[in-house]
Enzyme design. Structure first.
Site, mmCIF file in Angstrom:
data_model
loop_
_atom_site.group_PDB
_atom_site.id
_atom_site.type_symbol
_atom_site.label_atom_id
_atom_site.label_comp_id
_atom_site.label_asym_id
_atom_site.label_seq_id
_atom_site.Cartn_x
_atom_site.Cartn_y
_atom_site.Cartn_z
ATOM 1 N N ASP A 16 24.441 -7.870 88.086
ATOM 2 C CA ASP A 16 24.896 -6.700 88.689
ATOM 3 C C ASP A 16 26.327 -6.283 88.559
ATOM 4 O O ASP A 16 27.091 -7.377 88.366
ATOM 5 C CB ASP A 16 24.528 -6.860 90.167
ATOM 6 C CG ASP A 16 24.628 -5.469 91.165
ATOM 7 O OD1 ASP A 16 24.449 -4.502 90.512
ATOM 8 O OD2 ASP A 16 24.881 -5.733 92.320
ATOM 9 N N HIS A 33 26.826 -0.436 81.309
ATOM 10 C CA HIS A 33 25.355 -1.102 80.514
ATOM 11 C C HIS A 33 25.532 -1.433 79.576
ATOM 12 O O HIS A 33 25.059 -2.587 79.067
ATOM 13 C CB HIS A 33 24.368 0.112 81.094
ATOM 14 C CG HIS A 33 24.173 0.629 82.507
ATOM 15 N ND1 HIS A 33 24.011 -0.338 83.355
ATOM 16 C CD2 HIS A 33 24.085 1.542 83.033
ATOM 17 C CE1 HIS A 33 23.954 0.216 84.522
ATOM 18 N NE2 HIS A 33 23.798 1.700 84.321
ATOM 19 N N LEU A 127 13.646 -21.420 74.047
ATOM 20 C CA LEU A 127 13.989 -20.686 75.447
ATOM 21 C C LEU A 127 12.954 -19.630 75.511
ATOM 22 O O LEU A 127 12.595 -18.963 74.718
ATOM 23 C CB LEU A 127 15.296 -19.985 75.310
ATOM 24 C CG LEU A 127 15.644 -19.242 76.747
ATOM 25 C CD1 LEU A 127 16.091 -20.322 77.774
ATOM 26 C CD2 LEU A 127 16.648 -18.487 76.351
HETATM 27 C C1 IPE Z 1 19.646 -5.139 91.368
HETATM 28 O O1 IPE Z 1 20.756 -4.356 91.243
HETATM 29 C C2 IPE Z 1 18.494 -4.688 90.197
HETATM 30 C C3 IPE Z 1 19.215 -5.172 88.978
HETATM 31 C C4 IPE Z 1 20.142 -5.698 88.729
HETATM 32 C C5 IPE Z 1 18.295 -4.700 87.765
HETATM 33 P P1 IPE Z 1 21.184 -3.056 92.249
HETATM 34 O O2 IPE Z 1 22.701 -2.755 91.744
HETATM 35 O O3 IPE Z 1 19.951 -2.119 91.830
HETATM 36 O O4 IPE Z 1 20.824 -3.552 93.473
HETATM 37 P P2 IPE Z 1 21.460 -2.928 95.051
HETATM 38 O O5 IPE Z 1 20.821 -1.431 95.008
HETATM 39 O O6 IPE Z 1 22.867 -2.928 94.948
HETATM 40 O O7 IPE Z 1 20.852 -3.728 96.026
HETATM 41 C C1 IPE Z 2 23.449 -3.574 87.265
HETATM 42 O O1 IPE Z 2 24.593 -2.817 87.145
HETATM 43 C C2 IPE Z 2 22.397 -2.924 86.242
HETATM 44 C C3 IPE Z 2 21.311 -2.056 86.764
HETATM 45 C C4 IPE Z 2 20.928 -2.001 88.025
HETATM 46 C C5 IPE Z 2 20.613 -1.258 85.868
HETATM 47 P P1 IPE Z 2 24.680 -1.634 88.334
HETATM 48 O O2 IPE Z 2 24.646 -0.425 87.686
HETATM 49 O O3 IPE Z 2 23.978 -1.783 89.477
HETATM 50 O O4 IPE Z 2 26.251 -1.738 88.523
HETATM 51 P P2 IPE Z 2 27.030 -1.494 89.990
HETATM 52 O O5 IPE Z 2 26.300 -2.256 91.095
HETATM 53 O O6 IPE Z 2 26.909 0.030 90.344
HETATM 54 O O7 IPE Z 2 28.312 -1.756 89.675
HETATM 55 MG MG MG Z 3 24.301 -2.488 91.430
#
Ligand code: IPE
Ligand code: IPE
Ligand code: MG
Length: 245
Positions: A16, A33, A127
């Site tokens: 995240d 990303h 792995l």
């Molecule tokens: C969780 O991250 C999903 C992934 C890392 C793929 P999100 O950014 O979607 O989670 P929330 O919405 O903050 O809980």
């Molecule tokens: C995690 O990073 C990747 C996915 C959920 C696809 P985020 O896109 O949720 O990044 P933040 O949480 O908005 O910083």
């Molecule tokens: Mg996120």
């Protein structure tokens, strides 16, 4: 460095913070990303070097379909691109790559790349890398229940034969040992519908570092934290110490 004898067999990661990483640099979310892919590469290498057997990465949740259409479509494009670029190297490193999640929701081009990657690496013995795409923990439990119900309706299974093992076998990670350690980057301390069933006894490690900045140092910190935990599974410390001495 973590103590070698106490390496988790299975590490699960909620990657995240990509969006915030990009925002801090005044870049579009997509750039975050993209930067996240390098962190994936490093993490896979470190996990293999440290002797982790299974690594499960949360790349896209069932709920992430609700993001702006452009972000979703760029993410799907990035998955295709990353598979194109990374799979040969993974294969050379003896990594076995598998996907978990609602495949039927994915576009044809991505599905084909996934199937090819799984086929190419299926004989590898290093792995085991699971990538969760269009995955939700609740969805996983429901799809497992449906499979069990099908067998019951077909008369292959009596209702009182349904137990935790029967259900667990039908989950996406059926037959894979449960994660011992869950890592979540990006500062939030929640599960966000990841492996709800399988994480029942995982040790949880959270850090504020945003996913694109996650590297060997943080991975080793998490392993160090794991090495210091006493896993009791409901027993008392005295009971655990008696068994391990
Ligand atoms: C969780 O991250 C999903 C992934 C890392 C793929 P999100 O950014 O979607 O989670 P929330 O919405 O903050 O809980
Ligand atoms: C995690 O990073 C990747 C996915 C959920 C696809 P985020 O896109 O949720 O990044 P933040 O949480 O908005 O910083
Ligand atoms: Mg996120």
């Amino acid at each position: 460095m973590a103590n070698n004898e106490n390496i988790p067999r299975h590490v699960a990661v909620i990657m995240d913070g990509n969006g915030r990483w990009a925002r801090k640099r005044a870049l579009p979310r997509h750039a975050g990303h993209r930067a996240g892919v390098s962190a994936v590469r490093k993490t896979v290498e470190t996990a293999a070097q440290r002797g982790v057997e299974c690594l499960t990465l949360f790349a896209f949740s069932s709920e992430n379909w609700s993001r702006p259409r452009e972000e979703v479509s760029k993410l799907m494009g990035l998955f295709v691109e990353a598979l194109q670029r990374e799979v040969d190297q993974l294969h050379r490193n003896n990594v076995r790559l598998e996907f978990i999640g609602a495949r039927e929701q994915l576009q044809q081009g991505l599905l084909e790349k996934i199937a090819a990657a799984e086929r190419q690496t299926s004989g590898n013995t290093g792995l085991r890398l699971f990538v969760a795409v269009a995955y939700g923990g609740r969805w996983d439990i429901v799809q497992a229940v449906r499979k069990v119900a099908d067998r019951a309706v077909a008369g292959e299974l009596a209702v009182d034969e349904i137990d935790e093992q029967v259900l667990a076998k039908q989950l996406q990670l059926g037959g894979v040992p449960d994660p011992d350690l869950l890592i979540r980057t990006g500062g939030e301390q929640r599960i966000s519908n990841f492996l709800l069933w399988n994480l029942a006894y995982a040790e949880l490690w959270f850090c504020d570092v945003l996913w694109p900045d996650f590297g060997e140092q943080q991975f080793d910190e998490a392993l160090g934290f794991f090495g210091r935990r006493q896993r009791r599974y409901g027993h008392t410390s005295e009971q655990v110490e008696a068994v391990s001495s």
